[in-house]
Design an enzyme around this catalytic site. Structure first.
Site, PDB file in Angstrom:
ATOM      1  N   CYS A 431      36.413  12.212  24.814  1.00  0.00           N
ATOM      2  CA  CYS A 431      36.741  13.209  23.792  1.00  0.00           C
ATOM      3  C   CYS A 431      36.861  12.591  22.401  1.00  0.00           C
ATOM      4  O   CYS A 431      36.486  13.226  21.407  1.00  0.00           O
ATOM      5  CB  CYS A 431      38.025  13.944  24.165  1.00  0.00           C
ATOM      6  SG  CYS A 431      39.461  12.878  24.371  1.00  0.00           S
ATOM      7  N   HIS A 475      43.954  14.185  24.809  1.00  0.00           N
ATOM      8  CA  HIS A 475      42.721  14.804  24.324  1.00  0.00           C
ATOM      9  C   HIS A 475      42.658  14.693  22.806  1.00  0.00           C
ATOM     10  O   HIS A 475      43.683  14.548  22.129  1.00  0.00           O
ATOM     11  CB  HIS A 475      42.685  16.274  24.756  1.00  0.00           C
ATOM     12  CG  HIS A 475      41.346  16.923  24.620  1.00  0.00           C
ATOM     13  ND1 HIS A 475      40.224  16.462  25.264  1.00  0.00           N
ATOM     14  CD2 HIS A 475      40.941  18.010  23.887  1.00  0.00           C
ATOM     15  CE1 HIS A 475      39.192  17.240  24.966  1.00  0.00           C
ATOM     16  NE2 HIS A 475      39.608  18.188  24.121  1.00  0.00           N
ATOM     17  N   ASP A 491      36.677  22.363  19.343  1.00  0.00           N
ATOM     18  CA  ASP A 491      36.695  21.300  20.354  1.00  0.00           C
ATOM     19  C   ASP A 491      35.258  20.941  20.712  1.00  0.00           C
ATOM     20  O   ASP A 491      34.635  21.605  21.553  1.00  0.00           O
ATOM     21  CB  ASP A 491      37.454  21.763  21.596  1.00  0.00           C
ATOM     22  CG  ASP A 491      37.712  20.623  22.575  1.00  0.00           C
ATOM     23  OD1 ASP A 491      37.165  19.522  22.355  1.00  0.00           O
ATOM     24  OD2 ASP A 491      38.447  20.826  23.552  1.00  0.00           O
TER      25      ASP A 491
END
Length: 682
Positions: A431, A475, A491
């Site tokens: 991520c 994350h 995201d």
């Protein structure tokens, strides 16, 4: 059957000597003490330097070899250089002789050396007390239920070893000594409970030394570079637990906001200090229903607090000051070195700084010179094809979806131009890779953007109703500023691995080998329920035992009927109840109790069994008279077994000369066997 180890001549000779010659009492007691010392030092082996663990094991092994072979203890001219070398090693490892970890290390080494210098009973007491100090210090590293149970076992083991050295005559079996030690430990439990609830609590840790409080903590930091979060995601430790006041939100709303990273040097994103807590209605507005959360945050050595995106104000915590800054980061004034609990409200629908002037967003548009030239050129070419910012954002996300980008915990290494290497060479990342690359592309398109790190998701524990958010849920995502709407969450990882938003991390990664076997075990419903049960027990332990602080103690005393109690009154109440509990425990112990020898205990046991059968022994009867009276009532087999027992008992009790300690133990074993034979005859 001969073991492989017995092929060694030295081990073979030791094996023969142990087999043919039983250990003397002194040797057996010393080996028991050595075992207790190893049990106490066990938890420290994983925290101390490797050479300290090896050194302590080596010294104790040396002491065990001296004990079993009957050799003399080493003289001082041997021990003093060893101790000096160890102290020099401690200084070389820590660069100081002061501090918590240094003190624990020196205690462990001192205990190991003292075992080689035990010449009198006072040396035994020193070793025992050193062990108790080391037991206490083990709570610096762990205060879990398991560590508490291990400590209780270690206390019983130490008491057993200490009791063993106190006997001067016939010594009971190891099991009997252990039971005595356990009963002594049990007598202390009521006093321990009273001390737990009533001993005056102080704010902050009871023992803390500079530089020690935050050692070996894990969690998100205020910087992010390729590989940081993917390494953290390998940890299954709990970051925090959450209980929602109402129904939990959908999983795609479980973005736990943490740290905003705006500064970029070409490789690492870092945090930009923001002003302290301010009220800014012009910059921040919310709508819809609030989501109320109670969060129990584990100690992590950082100052960041977490809440659902986004919190509307800083929570109130008794032990620290908290702030909510203009970037909507929650943080405390001090490092979080202990478990804390707080309540916070969040709003999933919000507008954050929707009307800022472009000049106020210069920091979110900056890119370092001479870094990632291919990414910057590509972004400018791509951005020129679209008229508005929504289309530019969508074009980058579509590029991530359509090209062969891979979401993985094991990305390849990147060079100096990390974003260029990721976008145009490896195309495999976690991520943080996607968030970093996306923000760079946005800034190159003249769209203000920044990285946000926190946690995504969590698993509900069906036993206690808490959501468990683990380090593996760490994350990173992005925020872009759009005129009239303000900062909007994007995201980019969801473009490559959309299942990551709706599932936990383990569900998105391929399972092979041992990892696949572990995942299969984790998916087993029975084992999963056991794990949740254990997590719920640990959570209750944390809430009701470890978090029993000064505030909760005062609340407890108010419930007992002391609404306005001060610390002198608490202290007086504590000592009064301690005296009362001690009296209740001690009075039954002060009564005279007749002490029986082991052979008399065996005889009394036989008489009690016969009384149950209807043949009670009269007070004036001796063994012979008792035997003659029972003869008409027993068959031949029963009488023969009874006669064998009573003849053996009479010879041991009244015969001459007096039996030695070894002979007495042998007689007791024979009496137990004879008693078993007698029972079998009925």
């Amino acid at each position: 059957m001969t073991s492989r180890a017995a092929t060694n001549p030295l081990i073979k000779s030791l094996h023969r000597s142990w087999k043919n010659t039983p250990l003397s009492r002194d040797k057996a007691d010393t080996l028991l003490l050595l075992f207790a010392c190893i049990f106490v030092l066990g938890p420290h082996f994983f925290e101390m330097a490797w050479w300290v663990s090896v050194g302590t094991i080596g010294l104790m092994g040396w002491r065990a070899w001296i004990t079993t072979t009957g050799r003399r203890l080493p003289p001082n001219w041997v021990l003093v250089p060893i101790a000096s070398i160890m102290m020099a090693g401690v200084y070389a490892s820590f660069h100081t002789l002061f501090g918590r970890d240094v003190g624990i290390t020196m205690l462990a080494l001192l205990l190991s050396c003292k075992l080689l210098e035990m010449h009198a009973k006072r040396d035994l007491y020193v070793v025992i007390f050193l062990n108790f100090f080391l037991l206490l210090s083990s709570f610096f590293y762990s205060q879990t239920i398991v560590s508490a149970l291990l400590t209780m076992c270690a206390v019983v083991l130490l008491l057993t070893a200490q009791i063993s050295f106190q006997y001067t005559g016939t010594i009971p079996s190891l099991w009997q000594r252990a039971k005595l030690a356990a009963s002594m430990f049990g007598l202390a439990i009521p006093l321990t409970i009273v001390c737990f609830f009533l001993f005056p609590r102080i704010q902050g840790p009871l023992w803390s030394l500079p530089g020690d409080a935050n050692k070996a903590k894990s969690g998100l930091s205020d910087t992010m570079a390729p590989g940081n979060i993917s390494q953290l995601a390998l940890s299954n430790d709990i970051a925090f637990r959450v209980k929602f006041a109402k129904e939990a939100p959908r999983r795609d709303q479980l973005y736990w906001r943490g740290i905003v990273l705006s500064q970029f040097d070409g490789r690492t994103w870092s945090h930009e200090e923001a002003p302290n807590s301010v009220h800014f209605p012009r910059l921040f507005s919310v709508s819809g229903d609030a989501i109320e959360q109670q969060i129990i945050l584990e100690p992590n050595g950082q100052r960041w607090l977490f809440a659902l995106d986004i919190p509307n104000q800083a929570p109130e915590i008794e032990t620290m000051n908290t702030r909510l800054n203009t970037q909507l980061e929650l943080y405390s004034s001090s490092l979080i070195s202990a478990r804390i609990r707080y309540n916070v409200s969040s709003f999933p629908t919000y507008a954050l700084e929707p009307n800022l002037a472009r000049r106020e967003l210069r920091a979110e548009l900056e890119l370092p010179d001479n870094f990632n030239p291919r990414a910057v050129d590509y972004a400018r070419q791509l951005g020129a094809k679209f008229a508005n910012e929504d289309q530019k954002i969508a074009s980058v996300l579509n590029w991530f979806r359509q090209e062969k980008f891979i979401y993985t915990l094991e990305p390849p290494l990147l060079g100096v131009n990390t974003v260029d290497d990721f976008l145009f060479s490896t195309r495999a990342g976690f991520c943080e890779h996607y968030a970093s690359a996306f923000v760079v592309l946005m800034r190159a398109m003249n769209i203000p953007a920044r990285v946000v790190t926190g946690y995504l998701g969590g698993i509900s524990n069906s036993v206690d109703g808490f959501f468990e958010v683990r380090q593996s849920d760490a994350h990173a995502w992005a925020e872009v500023w759009l005129e009239g709407r303000g900062w909007v969450r994007v995201d980019p990882t969801a473009a490559v691995a959309p299942e990551r938003v709706f599932k936990d991390l383990s569900s998105t990664q391929p399972k092979t080998g041992l990892a696949g076997f572990t995942a299969a075990l984790g998916n087993n419903s029975f084992l999963r329920h056991l794990r949740m049960q254990w997590d719920a027990i640990n959570n209750s332990w944390n809430l009701w035992v470890l978090n029993y602080d000064q505030g909760r103690q005062l609340n407890f005393l108010r419930k007992l009927g002391f609404p306005e109690i001060d610390w002198p009154q608490v202290t007086a109440l504590f000592f009064a109840i301690i005296a009362l509990v001690t009296a209740v425990i001690a009075l039954p112990l002060l009564r005279d109790k007749k002490s029986l020898a082991p052979i008399d205990k065996a005889y009394a046991k036989l008489c009690a069994k016969l009384a149950q059968k209807g043949y009670k022994k009269f007070a004036f009867e001796g063994p012979s008279a008792y035997q003659e009276r029972l003869k008409p009532h027993l068959n031949a087999q029963q009488f023969a077994a009874l006669q064998a027992f009573l003849n053996l008992y009479s010879a041991a009790k009244y015969g001459k000369p007096k039996l030695t300690e070894t002979s007495m133990l042998h007689i007791v074993r024979q009496l137990k066997q004879s008693y078993a034979t007698f029972l079998a005859s009925f």
